[in-house]
Design a protein around this motif. Structure first.
Motif, PDB file in Angstrom:
ATOM      1  N   ARG A 112       5.382  26.224  11.266  1.00 45.50           N
ATOM      2  CA  ARG A 112       6.560  26.907  11.967  1.00 45.50           C
ATOM      3  C   ARG A 112       7.660  26.374  11.667  1.00 45.50           C
ATOM      4  O   ARG A 112       8.770  27.405  11.655  1.00 45.50           O
ATOM      5  CB  ARG A 112       5.986  26.214  13.445  1.00 45.50           C
ATOM      6  CG  ARG A 112       4.719  27.016  14.039  1.00 45.50           C
ATOM      7  CD  ARG A 112       4.383  26.610  15.343  1.00 45.50           C
ATOM      8  NE  ARG A 112       3.175  27.071  15.619  1.00 45.50           N
ATOM      9  CZ  ARG A 112       2.030  26.300  16.202  1.00 45.50           C
ATOM     10  NH1 ARG A 112       2.405  25.056  16.243  1.00 45.50           N
ATOM     11  NH2 ARG A 112       1.023  26.546  16.402  1.00 45.50           N
ATOM     12  N   ALA A 113       8.040  25.251  11.432  1.00 47.15           N
ATOM     13  CA  ALA A 113       9.292  24.757  10.976  1.00 47.15           C
ATOM     14  C   ALA A 113       9.787  25.554   9.756  1.00 47.15           C
ATOM     15  O   ALA A 113      11.016  25.902   9.855  1.00 47.15           O
ATOM     16  CB  ALA A 113       9.467  23.384  11.049  1.00 47.15           C
ATOM     17  N   ASN A 114       9.152  25.694   8.772  1.00 47.02           N
ATOM     18  CA  ASN A 114       9.365  26.078   7.508  1.00 47.02           C
ATOM     19  C   ASN A 114       9.753  27.639   7.892  1.00 47.02           C
ATOM     20  O   ASN A 114      10.543  28.169   7.234  1.00 47.02           O
ATOM     21  CB  ASN A 114       8.175  26.201   6.615  1.00 47.02           C
ATOM     22  CG  ASN A 114       8.284  26.445   5.179  1.00 47.02           C
ATOM     23  OD1 ASN A 114       9.602  26.156   4.747  1.00 47.02           O
ATOM     24  ND2 ASN A 114       7.545  27.342   4.563  1.00 47.02           N
ATOM     25  N   GLU A 115       8.868  28.213   8.573  1.00 45.80           N
ATOM     26  CA  GLU A 115       9.033  29.667   8.861  1.00 45.80           C
ATOM     27  C   GLU A 115      10.415  29.880   9.585  1.00 45.80           C
ATOM     28  O   GLU A 115      11.197  31.221   9.441  1.00 45.80           O
ATOM     29  CB  GLU A 115       7.913  30.490   9.817  1.00 45.80           C
ATOM     30  CG  GLU A 115       6.808  30.596   9.094  1.00 45.80           C
ATOM     31  CD  GLU A 115       5.332  30.915  10.062  1.00 45.80           C
ATOM     32  OE1 GLU A 115       5.631  30.588  10.978  1.00 45.80           O
ATOM     33  OE2 GLU A 115       4.341  30.935   9.286  1.00 45.80           O
ATOM     34  N   ARG A 116      10.864  28.993  10.420  1.00 40.93           N
ATOM     35  CA  ARG A 116      12.189  28.968  11.163  1.00 40.93           C
ATOM     36  C   ARG A 116      13.408  28.478  10.174  1.00 40.93           C
ATOM     37  O   ARG A 116      14.487  28.255  10.482  1.00 40.93           O
ATOM     38  CB  ARG A 116      12.067  28.272  12.185  1.00 40.93           C
ATOM     39  CG  ARG A 116      11.119  28.886  13.388  1.00 40.93           C
ATOM     40  CD  ARG A 116      11.226  28.249  14.814  1.00 40.93           C
ATOM     41  NE  ARG A 116      11.120  26.754  14.538  1.00 40.93           N
ATOM     42  CZ  ARG A 116       9.772  26.271  14.905  1.00 40.93           C
ATOM     43  NH1 ARG A 116       8.962  26.767  15.391  1.00 40.93           N
ATOM     44  NH2 ARG A 116       9.901  24.743  14.781  1.00 40.93           N
ATOM     45  N   ASN A 117      12.938  28.039   8.985  1.00 38.17           N
ATOM     46  CA  ASN A 117      13.935  27.265   8.114  1.00 38.17           C
ATOM     47  C   ASN A 117      14.640  26.193   8.751  1.00 38.17           C
ATOM     48  O   ASN A 117      15.753  25.835   8.460  1.00 38.17           O
ATOM     49  CB  ASN A 117      15.064  28.191   7.638  1.00 38.17           C
ATOM     50  CG  ASN A 117      14.509  29.365   6.660  1.00 38.17           C
ATOM     51  OD1 ASN A 117      13.751  29.160   5.885  1.00 38.17           O
ATOM     52  ND2 ASN A 117      15.122  30.483   6.854  1.00 38.17           N
ATOM     53  N   GLU A 118      13.873  25.328   9.451  1.00 40.60           N
ATOM     54  CA  GLU A 118      14.250  24.351  10.126  1.00 40.60           C
ATOM     55  C   GLU A 118      13.623  22.812   9.422  1.00 40.60           C
ATOM     56  O   GLU A 118      12.302  23.007   8.848  1.00 40.60           O
ATOM     57  CB  GLU A 118      13.752  24.026  11.631  1.00 40.60           C
ATOM     58  CG  GLU A 118      14.312  25.306  12.374  1.00 40.60           C
ATOM     59  CD  GLU A 118      13.784  25.161  13.748  1.00 40.60           C
ATOM     60  OE1 GLU A 118      12.832  24.336  14.032  1.00 40.60           O
ATOM     61  OE2 GLU A 118      14.189  25.986  14.564  1.00 40.60           O
ATOM     62  N   GLU A 153       3.037  22.578  13.011  1.00 43.28           N
ATOM     63  CA  GLU A 153       4.394  22.425  13.319  1.00 43.28           C
ATOM     64  C   GLU A 153       5.335  22.327  12.021  1.00 43.28           C
ATOM     65  O   GLU A 153       6.259  23.235  12.000  1.00 43.28           O
ATOM     66  CB  GLU A 153       4.904  21.230  13.915  1.00 43.28           C
ATOM     67  CG  GLU A 153       6.202  21.021  14.612  1.00 43.28           C
ATOM     68  CD  GLU A 153       6.273  22.368  15.254  1.00 43.28           C
ATOM     69  OE1 GLU A 153       7.644  22.669  15.443  1.00 43.28           O
ATOM     70  OE2 GLU A 153       5.587  22.844  16.254  1.00 43.28           O
TER      71      GLU A 153
END
Length: 185
Positions: free
Chosen positions: A158-164, A155
């Protein structure tokens, strides 16, 4: 950017449940105090600094320590269970039983002689015998913790890829609950 994301994904895959370097490191750590520190040197001496399987000299190639009874199957780092192996043989063998991997009867006999000289008995030197019931229980319960860690890592990627920003409070709570439940802390 693609290479970085791919590398991170591969890293999380290495946290595989029931296998992988992380769980092996935990298991080895539990047994570290009872390892034979000179087990590898003993094997090097017996096999004349050559691969126990193909005979390639350690002067020509780098040798590694290989468990006759694989560590994945309870084999320990003790005299009589550690032999020198070239990278190729070690990689091809993986965790196959020695009788299935070695085709040459003379090579197999030499390995069995090595075990016999060191009075290696698979049942006495196994992981289960050394860890006892409490150690086996802890090792078995690590999967629950590894699942949480794997999920957090995936997760986070994934969050890093979405800049979250990834809220970790829920996972920290899960890890605390599991570790307390199984007495790991």
């Amino acid at each position: 950017m693609k290479n970085t994301a791919k590398r991170k994904t591969n890293l999380t895959q290495k946290l595989g449940i029931g296998k992988g370097g992380f769980k092996k490191a935990i298991r080895d750590g539990l047994l570290l105090s009872s390892n034979d520190k000179d087990a590898y040197e003993c094997g090097i001496k017996f096999f004349n600094n050559c691969c126990a399987y193909c005979g390639m000299s350690g002067d020509v190639i780098q040798l590694t320590a290989d468990h006759i009874v694989p560590s994945a199957k309870g084999g320990r780092f003790v005299k009589g269970n550690i032999v020198p192996a070239c990278q190729k043989c070690n990689s091809i063998r993986r965790d196959q039983p020695i009788d299935d991997f070695v085709n040459d009867p003379q090579v197999l006999e030499k390995i069995k002689d090595f075990q016999s000289i060191h009075q290696f008995k698979e049942s006495e030197k196994s992981l289960d015998a050394e860890l006892g019931e409490n150690g086996k229980f802890i090792l078995e319960q690590l999967d629950a913790v590894l699942i949480i860690i794997r999920d957090v890592a995936r997760e986070a990627i994934r969050a890093n890829e979405r800049n979250e920003i990834l809220p970790l409070e829920e996972w920290v709570k899960d890890i605390n609950e599991v570790t307390k439940k199984y007495g790991l802390i």
